[in-house]
Design an enzyme around this catalytic site. Sequence first.
Site: not given
Ligand SMILES: Cc1ncc(COP(=O)(O)O)c(C=O)c1O
Length: 385
Positions: A182
């Site tokens: 990210k």
């Molecule tokens: C659109 C979206 N929502 C939620 C997430 C989940 O994030 P995390 O890995 O920090 O839980 C991601 C992860 O890439 C994502 O792309």
Amino acid sequence: MQVDFYVHDLKPSAADSVAQVIGTPFITSGPVSRRVEKQLVDYFGTKYALLVSSWTSGAVATLLALGVGPGDEVLVPAMTFIATANVVQLLGARPVFVDVDPDTLLVYPDLIARAVTTRTKAVIPVHIYGQMLDIAAVRSVLRDRPDIAIIEDSAHCFEGEFAGQKPGAHSAAAIFSFYATKNVTCGEGGAIITNDSDLYHKILQTRIHGMSAGAIDRFRIGGYQHWDMQRLGVKANLPDLLAALLPPQIATIDERLPKREEIASRYEAAFANLPIRMPRRLTNSRHARHLFPIHVPPAIRDEVLALFAHRKIGCTVNYRSVPTMSYYRRSYNYRPESFPVSHDWGSGTITLPLYAALARDAQDHVIDTIRSDVVPMIDKVRSAV
Ligand SMILES: Cc1ncc(COP(=O)(O)O)c(C=O)c1O
């Protein structure tokens, strides 16, 4: 030439920040996390911010705080990462999928309005790939249902804006991911921002098992403080060890965006007259430029992935339509045609390398490969039909 899919922006000096935390007795959520939360409040202009261990754990903590559970429905786009729907399913509620706009891949407010039922408790619009959607318009179509909470999935959209407004301005909460790829990262992590005092105080508890006080408050100078469990929670706090990586990245986020914008705009210009589809760029928004997806005819997508591997170009697939995943198909009997835009896009998408350290000759290699090898493959498949 080898082109990595992603190279992070962390500087070697980040190790010093972690070393400083190691030099203190308190390595879980403590003073560093609080400073970062203040930095987030200053950046987004919301009243509150809470660091969490991932977008996913933060979303679970938020939905628990909102009381989402069995019998409830939560609207989610069909085109997103599986986590957006999984958090709803995990709590025993039903993720109700909504298809997306074929040009921008964002959910559009009218489709959201049409999917609302008396059971709808929340909606989780996604600022997919970093392009922010109009949350005020979503709030407007839901004006007769102020009880429906809007939770922005801002996993891709830290620095994005719509009509000059950042995430968190028109929703109950916006949730970010600080996962390894990210724009702001600490390997794994996330944050929730909100203006709602009641929700904030509930999430303070739901992100730490439902306890009335986190570790730093239990072990304050002056003696041990008792705690109670006032609601059901999850373990979702971010330790200071990881939070220590965030301050320099947040401080420079706006300076770092133009480099990714330059690369993304270069791709857009290079592919503009080719038979390569890309999500349309909204004019009244600032794109966070997290990922750069293209779409090729589904029949040749795997062939193109193999070609990229052969040319040593790192790429990936973000995202396939969530209701077409085996688990959701089995659970709700979805068919690919149920969400045609998401299905079509998800069957043909490929994400290209996009990061500040992507050198000009690496960009050229990606662009030349698409121009001279992928386009003839597309022409061939098109002429065959
Ligand atoms: C659109 C979206 N929502 C939620 C997430 C989940 O994030 P995390 O890995 O920090 O839980 C991601 C992860 O890439 C994502 O792309």
